[in-house]
Enzyme design. Structure first.
Site, PDB file in Angstrom:
ATOM      1  CE  LYS A 141     100.434  17.427 -29.344  1.00 50.09           C
ATOM      2  NZ  LYS A 141     100.783  15.923 -29.007  1.00 50.09           N
ATOM      3  CD  GLU A 200      98.330  17.625 -44.833  1.00 50.97           C
ATOM      4  OE1 GLU A 200      97.348  16.952 -45.019  1.00 50.97           O
ATOM      5  OE2 GLU A 200      99.278  16.796 -44.396  1.00 50.97           O
ATOM      6  CB  CYS A 238      96.168  13.142 -45.060  1.00 53.76           C
ATOM      7  SG  CYS A 238      97.675  13.694 -45.899  1.00 53.76           S
ATOM      8  CD  GLU A 287      91.393  11.445 -43.476  1.00 60.27           C
ATOM      9  OE1 GLU A 287      92.554  11.785 -44.082  1.00 60.27           O
ATOM     10  OE2 GLU A 287      91.164  12.265 -42.392  1.00 60.27           O
TER      11      GLU A 287
END
Length: 538
Positions: free
Chosen positions: A229, A305, A339, A436
């Site tokens: 996806k 992850e 990230c 983040e």
């Protein structure tokens, strides 16, 4: 290219204009749109460049064919430079995931892929890598158009790495094997490394093609079939490379690609009872949901992850000019949408003021604008939602009394461009030092000694990566071993190679991608024990 240092973009000269770039001449993408090139000046506005690449694949890839969604629905994928529609893409949902899983299951249970020799699988993956290089300019243009990253970054770093990753995994295909195990008694014991089956994979929007490779490469090398996806923001390049895989000879049903939204297509894939393994890259909060869906369905194994808040530590003996440049790259690369970005810049108190002034000066020089234009360092954020999230954190930094050294606002009046932003006097308890942000916001913190910075660097729920900048080998060894992070870069940052494993500690996820360790995610280990009658030896 045996290895690719993404950070080499710092010193590379920008490539010449591609045949896939041309000025808009009344096309729907420009409409008189203007963006400012350099955020700190009042430089002349410029037209948005319209990429001359055709969007040819917007349907779901299921069982070797491009098909409409079962519902017939589509959704728009947007140009982050303008917010305008690039194309309408098939909107997959639960029924389309069912169709894709059924095709993948048939291809695994009955089809040729897992029964094919490993050498033949390898040859198909190598042919695919050749096709990627042949179509590199189209792929780079689509990636930049759909994502907002600079065309030069896509063309000179990411597309070559895409091909390199598949060549790496093609090399592994015929080197996956078990062992002969000595056991007590008269028994022959062997282990078999077998493909796990149907792999469900969900990739993010910040590096669509590289994340495609990190997921698809090891799964195919091990003999699995796949339902992937895409991120709803960036579906275009996955469909394009899906077509290239078919051209390379990949059998129908081995790779199925569904575009759609997380709450429908993503949730259906994560909870599907006939998916044998799941891999996800994205936010930590979404990773929790994914893990729960997998556990509450068929308890499929999951690799994750997830997010990061990586410390970048500059010691007093560092070359400050190099450290400033590296820290700038570590944070602002890919619009800060990375990230493992070095988003907590810890600087020793003895060099702190010098570092802050030079970091500010470097940010003020950063060129923001249309990512298709030569000389641009930073394009737009991916979409309005991400733009507003970053702006919220900038306001939070100001309200918490961090010092806004530069930036903090929007660039231009259209699209999702944000000024490169630098905060100093940041404290560990501020949101900009904890969360983040995933945007071009550099937070600079002060420290006084090694023990202190190790403790502070580790006081986070994340553990994806870290950077250490020092001339002392003893300091580098001590700190890199003490940091709780999956990757520690010493006097460098964002060095990626197909063979280097990547993954996180703590809430940055589990499992590793790339390198030999990634193969474990897509294999079952079976022990086979057979009696030995009158053996010549044991």
């Amino acid at each position: 290219m045996a290895a690719r240092r993404v950070s080499s973009l710092l010193s590379r000269s920008l490539s010449a204009s591609s045949p896939f770039l041309s000025r808009s001449q009344g096309r729907n993408l420009s409409n008189g749109s203007r963006i400012v090139r350099r955020f700190g000046t009042s430089s002349a506005a410029e037209e948005v460049i319209s990429p001359s690449v055709q969007v040819s694949y917007t349907k779901l890839l299921i069982d070797g064919n491009f098909v409409d969604a079962a519902s017939g629905k589509t959704f728009p994928t947007l140009d982050p430079r303008t917010g305008e529609v690039i194309a309408h893409v098939a909107e997959g949902d639960a029924e389309d995931i069912n169709r894709a899983v059924k095709a993948a299951r048939k291809a695994f249970d009955e089809g040729p892929w897992p029964k094919m020799t490993a050498y033949e699988r390898s040859r198909i993956m190598l042919r695919f890598a050749d096709l990627v290089e042949k179509h590199s300019e189209e792929l780079a243009a689509l990636e930049s158009w759909d994502n907002g990253k600079t065309y030069e970054q896509a063309l000179t770093a990411e597309i070559p790495m895409l091909a390199r990753l598949f060549r790496y995994y093609a090399g592994w295909a015929d080197k996956i094997h078990g062992l002969t195990v000595p056991a007590d008694g008269n028994y022959h014991v062997q282990t078999l490394h077998e493909p796990i089956g149907v792999a469900g994979q969900i990739i993010p929007w910040n590096f669509p093609l590289l994340m495609f490779a990190w997921k698809v490469g090891p799964a195919l090398a091990c003999g699995n079939t796949i339902v992937l996806k895409t991120a709803e923001q960036t579906p275009l390049t996955a469909f394009y490379v899906g077509k290239l895989f078919l051209e390379a000879g990949l059998p129908p049903g081995v790779l199925n690609i569904v575009s759609g939204f997380g709450a429908t297509a993503g949730a259906s894939l994560a909870s599907h009872m006939d998916v044998d393994k799941l891999a996800f890259t994205g936010s930590t909060d979404t990773g929790k949901v994914i893990l729960g869906l997998a556990a509450n369905s068929n308890l499929k194994p999951v690799t994750l992850e997830l997010g990061g808040k990586s410390p970048f530590i500059v010691f007093e003996d560092a070359d400050i000019d190099k450290a400033v440049e590296l820290a700038h790259f570590a944070l602002f690369f890919n619009q800060g949408q990375c990230c493992c970005a070095g988003s907590r810049t810890y600087v020793h108190e003895k060099v702190y003021d010098e570092f802050v002034e030079k970091a500010k000066a470097r940010a003020l020089k950063r060129v923001v604008g249309d990512p298709f234009k030569k000389g641009i360092e930073q394009g737009p954020q991916i979409d309005l939602k991400q733009f507003e999230k970053v702006m919220k954190y900038i306001r939070s930094g100001v309200q918490s009394n961090a010092t806004l050294e530069c930036g903090g606002g929007q660039v231009g009046d259209k699209g999702y461009f944000i000024q490169p932003t630098v905060f100093s006097n940041v404290k560990d308890d501020m949101l900009i030092a904890q969360d983040e942000i995933f945007g071009p916001v550099q937070s600079i913190l002060k420290f006084s000694d090694v023990d202190e910075v190790i403790r502070r660097a580790n006081e986070t729920r994340y553990g994806l990566a870290a950077g250490v900048f020092t001339k002392s080998l003893d300091t580098a060894n001590r700190v890199s071993r003490a940091l709780k992070a999956g990757t520690v870069w010493v006097n460098c940052f964002d060095v990626f190679d197909a063979a280097i494993p990547f993954g996180g500690y703590k809430m940055s996820g589990n499992g590793r991608e790339k390198g030999i360790y990634s193969l474990n995610n897509y294999l079952q280990v079976k022990a086979v024990v057979t009696p030995l009658n009158n053996p010549a030896w044991i």
